[in-house]
Scaffold this motif. Structure first.
Motif, PDB file in Angstrom:
ATOM      1  N   ASN A  38     -45.849 -16.027  36.356  1.00 29.02           N
ATOM      2  CA  ASN A  38     -45.841 -14.756  37.109  1.00 29.02           C
ATOM      3  C   ASN A  38     -44.654 -13.888  36.708  1.00 29.02           C
ATOM      4  OD1 ASN A  38     -44.085 -16.602  38.154  1.00 29.02           O
ATOM      5  ND2 ASN A  38     -44.545 -16.181  40.306  1.00 29.02           N
ATOM      6  N   ASN A  39     -43.478 -14.508  36.478  1.00 27.04           N
ATOM      7  CA  ASN A  39     -42.335 -13.670  36.079  1.00 27.04           C
ATOM      8  C   ASN A  39     -41.761 -14.052  34.721  1.00 27.04           C
ATOM      9  OD1 ASN A  39     -41.224 -16.083  36.727  1.00 27.04           O
ATOM     10  ND2 ASN A  39     -39.696 -15.303  38.172  1.00 27.04           N
ATOM     11  N   GLN A  40     -42.502 -14.868  33.951  1.00 25.71           N
ATOM     12  CA  GLN A  40     -42.084 -15.260  32.595  1.00 25.71           C
ATOM     13  C   GLN A  40     -40.647 -15.784  32.561  1.00 25.71           C
ATOM     14  OE1 GLN A  40     -44.087 -15.856  30.342  1.00 25.71           O
ATOM     15  NE2 GLN A  40     -45.894 -14.736  31.016  1.00 25.71           N
ATOM     16  N   THR A  41     -40.437 -16.889  33.277  1.00 26.96           N
ATOM     17  CA  THR A  41     -39.167 -17.598  33.165  1.00 26.96           C
ATOM     18  C   THR A  41     -39.442 -19.078  32.958  1.00 26.96           C
ATOM     19  OG1 THR A  41     -39.075 -17.881  35.560  1.00 26.96           O
ATOM     20  CG2 THR A  41     -37.866 -15.992  34.629  1.00 26.96           C
TER      21      THR A  41
END
Length: 375
Positions: free
Chosen positions: A106-109
């Protein structure tokens, strides 16, 4: 075929490349892969998008190079790596630690999901410098098996803090790689040319079977099992030879194929089309071995590169259906071998193949994606 390949220079030596497994129902080709690096001041686990499929031209070719979605620092060299599921990646370190990283889409981490410190170690776990490299990892969610320089085998579960099982002196030499034969059985390869089968249902800490390369005990670096015929196994090692084994019979390879000029680092059967096999090497080459039936109509047994390919066979197999890999008459079943990297570079350390897509990584600090393997 080089125009199908996109390259990305990444200022890190790449030790591992792995496609993210597609969702069960997915029909589209894989689009995300992970890499791990080694021999750098600051090693990293990175997640990449393979490129922009939206830009495909009229003929379907694709444009755009891989781009970085996220990355995270990794202690030690990345020795091996495998996706546990679509979000989690298990990474083996030269420090002996095994880490599960989670990719948050969802937040590319990336974050650390779980870590087994010094899963592999020399002497004892408590000395500060005692870590032994974890050389291989294989997953069958939720189970994770690791092997190492310390000759140890660990069985972990993704949801448990401590090892489910450890076989402490599984091998007196370095274990280099491991694969599942079936859910309760694993196969390891070691630095003295042996394959060993371990039945995880047995409490005893001895292998149920041992296979060995005859003569010179060449260190084996990599192993893969045929996806449909679990008795067929391919290995590669220090001499660059490809060995095909039938673990139902004998203790020696069914065939030995002259391959690379230097160490073979990885061997992979194509997961859905296992008449195709891929190997990569320290010599800067990546070979595609094609035993599919249409090849037998071709006039000669050849490969690009000029070195003759010998085919040695130890035994005849009387089966109604013989896999092309177990055939021992190369004139009858011809094999076509193509080097997919015409301009050889530094060592090709890792490759992964899924659907029509190939990804590989090199010591020349580059990753390469080919989206049209069978074009």
């Amino acid at each position: 075929a080089m125009e199908d390949v996109s390259a990305k220079f990444v200022s890190q030596k790449i030790s591992r490349t792995r496609w993210r497994p597609p969702p069960a129902a997915a029909l589209q080709p894989p689009d995300v892969f992970a890499t791990g690096s080694w021999d750098n001041e600051d090693n990293r686990i990175s997640i990449w998008s393979a490129g922009d499929l939206g830009n495909a031209g009229l003929s379907g070719e694709y444009h755009g190079e891989p781009h970085l979605l996220c990355d995270i620092q990794h202690n030690g060299d990345v020795m091996d790596m495998q996706f546990l599921d679509q979000e989690r990646i298990v990474v083996a370190s030269s420090t002996g630690t095994v880490t599960i990283f989670r990719h948050h889409q969802n937040n590319q981490t990336l974050s650390v999901n779980h870590r087994w410190e010094k899963a592999h170690y020399h002497v004892d776990q408590d000395t500060s410098s005692g870590g032994a490299a974890c050389t291989g990892v294989v997953c069958n969610n939720p189970e994770i098996v690791t092997v190492g320089e310390d000759g140890r085998i660990n069985l972990f579960r993704a949801d448990q803090k401590d090892a489910v099982r450890t076989i402490d002196n599984a091998d007196s030499s370095t274990l280099h790689a491991v694969t599942f034969l079936r859910t309760t059985e694993i196969l390891t390869v070691n630095s003295i040319g042996q394959l060993k089968i371990w039945d995880l249902r047995q409490q005893r800490n001895e292998p149920s079977q041992i296979f060995s390369l005859a003569g010179d005990r060449v260190p084996l670096h990599c192993v893969d099992r045929h996806p449909n015929q679990q008795h067929i196994v391919a290995t590669g090692g220090q001499d660059g030879m490809l060995s095909i084994w039938d673990i139902r019979q004998g203790t020696m390879p069914v065939s030995l194929l002259n391959a690379h000029e230097a160490e073979m680092w990885e061997v992979h059967f194509h997961p859905s089309d296992p008449d195709h096999l891929f190997t990569c090497s320290e010599d800067g080459s990546l070979w595609h071995w094609d035993t599919s039936t249409h090849v037998s109509e071709k006039p000669s047994f050849f490969h690009q590169g000029g070195r003759s390919t010998t085919y040695l066979s130890h035994n005849t197999i009387n089966q109604s259906v013989v896999s092309a890999w177990l055939s021992n008459d190369p004139t009858k079943d011809r094999m076509e071998i193509t080097n997919l990297i015409p301009n050889q570079t530094l060592s090709v350390n890792s490759l992964d193949v899924l659907g029509p897509c190939l990804v590989y990584g090199t010591d020349a600090e580059a990753i390469y994606v080919n989206r049209q393997l069978f074009a």
